[in-house]
Design a protein around this motif. Structure first.
Motif, mmCIF file in Angstrom:
data_model
loop_
_atom_site.group_PDB
_atom_site.id
_atom_site.type_symbol
_atom_site.label_atom_id
_atom_site.label_comp_id
_atom_site.label_asym_id
_atom_site.label_seq_id
_atom_site.Cartn_x
_atom_site.Cartn_y
_atom_site.Cartn_z
ATOM 1 N N ILE A 27 4.141 -3.698 9.828
ATOM 2 C CA ILE A 27 3.439 -3.334 8.603
ATOM 3 C C ILE A 27 4.410 -2.719 7.603
ATOM 4 O O ILE A 27 4.422 -3.054 6.410
ATOM 5 C CB ILE A 27 2.286 -2.365 8.908
ATOM 6 C CG1 ILE A 27 1.196 -3.091 9.704
ATOM 7 C CG2 ILE A 27 1.709 -1.781 7.625
ATOM 8 C CD1 ILE A 27 0.127 -2.165 10.250
ATOM 9 N N VAL A 28 5.277 -1.805 8.108
ATOM 10 C CA VAL A 28 6.266 -1.165 7.233
ATOM 11 C C VAL A 28 7.218 -2.209 6.659
ATOM 12 O O VAL A 28 7.545 -2.192 5.470
ATOM 13 C CB VAL A 28 7.044 -0.086 8.004
ATOM 14 C CG1 VAL A 28 8.229 0.420 7.187
ATOM 15 C CG2 VAL A 28 6.122 1.072 8.375
ATOM 16 N N GLN A 31 5.513 -4.202 4.066
ATOM 17 C CA GLN A 31 5.382 -3.405 2.846
ATOM 18 C C GLN A 31 6.707 -3.357 2.101
ATOM 19 O O GLN A 31 6.741 -3.409 0.868
ATOM 20 C CB GLN A 31 4.898 -1.999 3.200
ATOM 21 C CG GLN A 31 3.435 -1.938 3.631
ATOM 22 C CD GLN A 31 3.012 -0.556 4.100
ATOM 23 O OE1 GLN A 31 3.852 0.266 4.461
ATOM 24 N NE2 GLN A 31 1.709 -0.311 4.105
ATOM 25 N N ASP A 32 7.812 -3.263 2.851
ATOM 26 C CA ASP A 32 9.129 -3.283 2.217
ATOM 27 C C ASP A 32 9.361 -4.610 1.505
ATOM 28 O O ASP A 32 9.908 -4.652 0.394
ATOM 29 C CB ASP A 32 10.220 -3.065 3.269
ATOM 30 C CG ASP A 32 10.255 -1.624 3.784
ATOM 31 O OD1 ASP A 32 9.663 -0.760 3.114
ATOM 32 O OD2 ASP A 32 10.864 -1.393 4.844
ATOM 33 N N VAL A 34 7.055 -6.671 0.315
ATOM 34 C CA VAL A 34 6.202 -6.689 -0.870
ATOM 35 C C VAL A 34 6.827 -5.869 -1.996
ATOM 36 O O VAL A 34 6.852 -6.300 -3.160
ATOM 37 C CB VAL A 34 4.790 -6.158 -0.531
ATOM 38 C CG1 VAL A 34 3.988 -5.896 -1.798
ATOM 39 C CG2 VAL A 34 4.060 -7.151 0.362
ATOM 40 N N THR A 35 7.360 -4.704 -1.654
ATOM 41 C CA THR A 35 8.002 -3.850 -2.662
ATOM 42 C C THR A 35 9.184 -4.564 -3.307
ATOM 43 O O THR A 35 9.362 -4.523 -4.535
ATOM 44 C CB THR A 35 8.475 -2.532 -2.020
ATOM 45 O OG1 THR A 35 7.342 -1.853 -1.480
ATOM 46 C CG2 THR A 35 9.164 -1.649 -3.042
#
Length: 457
Positions: A27-28, A31-32, A34-35
């Motif tokens: 998940i992290v 998210q990275d 996506v960022t």
């Protein structure tokens, strides 16, 4: 025993912890990713060193897990864009779905009763084969040679029956300074074929090839007459545009390669006229003489039916041609992604046994997906360049598995297809970009940078 039960519970707890921790890391990591994607899009087009990056570009991106349908990333993914040649995906997918990968086009020569080597007339009749040429191995020359071998030596009149298609010969919204081969039920490809030039300083414009249906037909007739005479068959009468009748007998014919082998160069080389011919054929319900012709309405209805089957409401798109040349076209990244995922989940293969979607993809068996350009093949050999198509010189030596259709016009760039992440996840990726005043290469560099980041999903 109690001690074994306690150990089992502790082992289970450790396993659950590890699974949970792994999921948390995923998940992290996502998210990275996506960022980073959002940061790249915020920065915008990437110019060549020393050049200026222009603002104001309209960008839409969607990334979907091909197997689960999970939306991993969206940026203006429901906005409408002019897709350029990414639109070819719709027609090539639709006609493969409707006719099957093995369908072939047949061009016929019909005629009256042959007596002592003479025939009162010949009728050249087609249903849109996009690969027929004036000369060569699959051509009018081939048909003429076959007639000579059948014993025909004299013909009075020559008729051209191109009435199976009742479409304009020029696409809706095409630029008048963009030359093209005219659309038709008898279509000729190659350097010796009639070519429409609307305007030009170094050429003589010939707009009547597309504004008057009979002009293109008679041009084809003149080329067929030459082919017949070169083969040793005398044509003594007139060349006319006239429909065949059910009383005419088939004297010879020529058959195209299987449909998939036409779709492959269509997508890899982004051949506009091939796509338009396939779209027009999509609207022909019956190839028999006397059947209703393909029309703009029938072609659109056939395409709309396919889009509906994939899960798209065609009323929420605006489709004015098949190749993407028209600037009237509008479609969203999510809509294109829906079609791509449908074609992934319903693989078309050459074998009788259809494998699971992921297996078909990993083993390069899904022929629709394999018709798309492949990134980074280079062009050291002709085979590598052919496989790579319009993506052959992009993402070289990056270790990325990207199979996607590209599109470009002035101010527009798109990339729509599939990629495999470093973890083995298969993604559907669509990137549509328009309204840009800078160089198209600025947008392609941005797309490549986005793909490099997407590999970490």
């Amino acid at each position: 025993p109690a001690i074994l039960q306690q150990i089992s519970q502790e082992v289970l707890a450790v396993k659950l912890f590890l699974v949970g921790f792994t999921l948390l890391l995923m998940i992290v990591k996502a998210q990275d990713t996506v960022t980073m994607l959002e940061s790249l899009l915020q920065t915008g087009p990437i110019p060549e060193a020393g050049e200026v990056a222009y603002k104001g570009v309209h960008m839409g991106v969607t990334v979907i897990d091909a197997n689960t349908g999970e939306a991993l990333f969206n940026h203006n993914a429901d906005d409408s864009f002019t897709p350029a040649s990414s639109l070819k995906l719709l027609t090539t997918a639709a006609i493969l779905d409707k006719l099957g990968i093995g369908y072939t086009f047949t061009t016929q020569v019909l005629g009256g009763v042959v007596a002592e080597g003479s025939v009162p007339y010949l009728v050249l009749r087609g249903v849109g084969d996009p690969t027929l040429t004036p000369t060569g191995g699959h051509s009018l020359q081939t048909l003429a040679g076959q007639l000579f071998e059948a014993g025909i030596r004299n013909v009075t009149d020559l008729y051209i029956d191109d009435f199976a298609f009742d479409h304009p010969r020029w696409g809706n919204g095409w630029m008048w300074d963009d030359p093209a081969y005219p659309i038709g039920a008898i279509f000729l490809d190659g350097p010796d074929a009639p070519y429409a030039e609307m305007i030009g300083e170094e050429v003589t414009p010939n707009p009547e090839l597309v504004t008057k249906p009979e002009v293109y037909a008679l041009e084809i007739g003149a080329l067929f007459r030459t082919a017949l005479e070169n083969a040793g068959i005398t044509v003594s009468g007139n060349v006319l545009r006239q429909v065949a009748t059910s009383n005419d007998q088939v004297l010879t014919s020529i058959t195209s390669a299987p449909l998939i082998d036409i779709v492959i160069p269509t997508n890899k080389q982004s051949i506009n006229e091939y796509t338009e011919q396939l779209y027009v054929r999509l609207g022909l319900a019956d190839e028999a003489i006397g059947s209703a012709p393909s029309t703009p309405d029938s072609s659109y209805e056939a395409l709309a039916a396919f889009l509906t089957k994939t899960g798209i409401n065609p009323d929420e798109t605006r489709l004015r041609d098949a190749s993407g040349l028209s600037r009237y076209n509008l479609i969203s990244p999510n809509q294109l992604a829906t079609v791509l995922r449908y074609m992934y989940l319903n693989p078309l293969v050459r074998e009788e046994s259809v494998p699971a979607p992921k297996v078909a993809y990993q083993q390069n068996q899904n022929v629709f997906i394999e018709s798309l350009p492949i990134a980074g093949t280079g062009e050291a050999t002709a085979e590598a360049a052919a496989r790579g198509g319009s993506l052959r010189n992009r993402l070289i030596n990056m270790g990325l598995d990207v199979r996607a259709k590209t599109g470009s016009m002035t101010g527009i760039s798109s990339l729509s297809g599939y990629m495999t992440t470093d973890s083995g996840r298969i993604l559907v990726v669509v990137m549509l970009m328009d309204n840009y005043v800078g160089a198209g290469s600025d947008l392609r560099r941005l797309q490549d940078a986005l793909l490099v980041e997407m590999r970490t999903f």
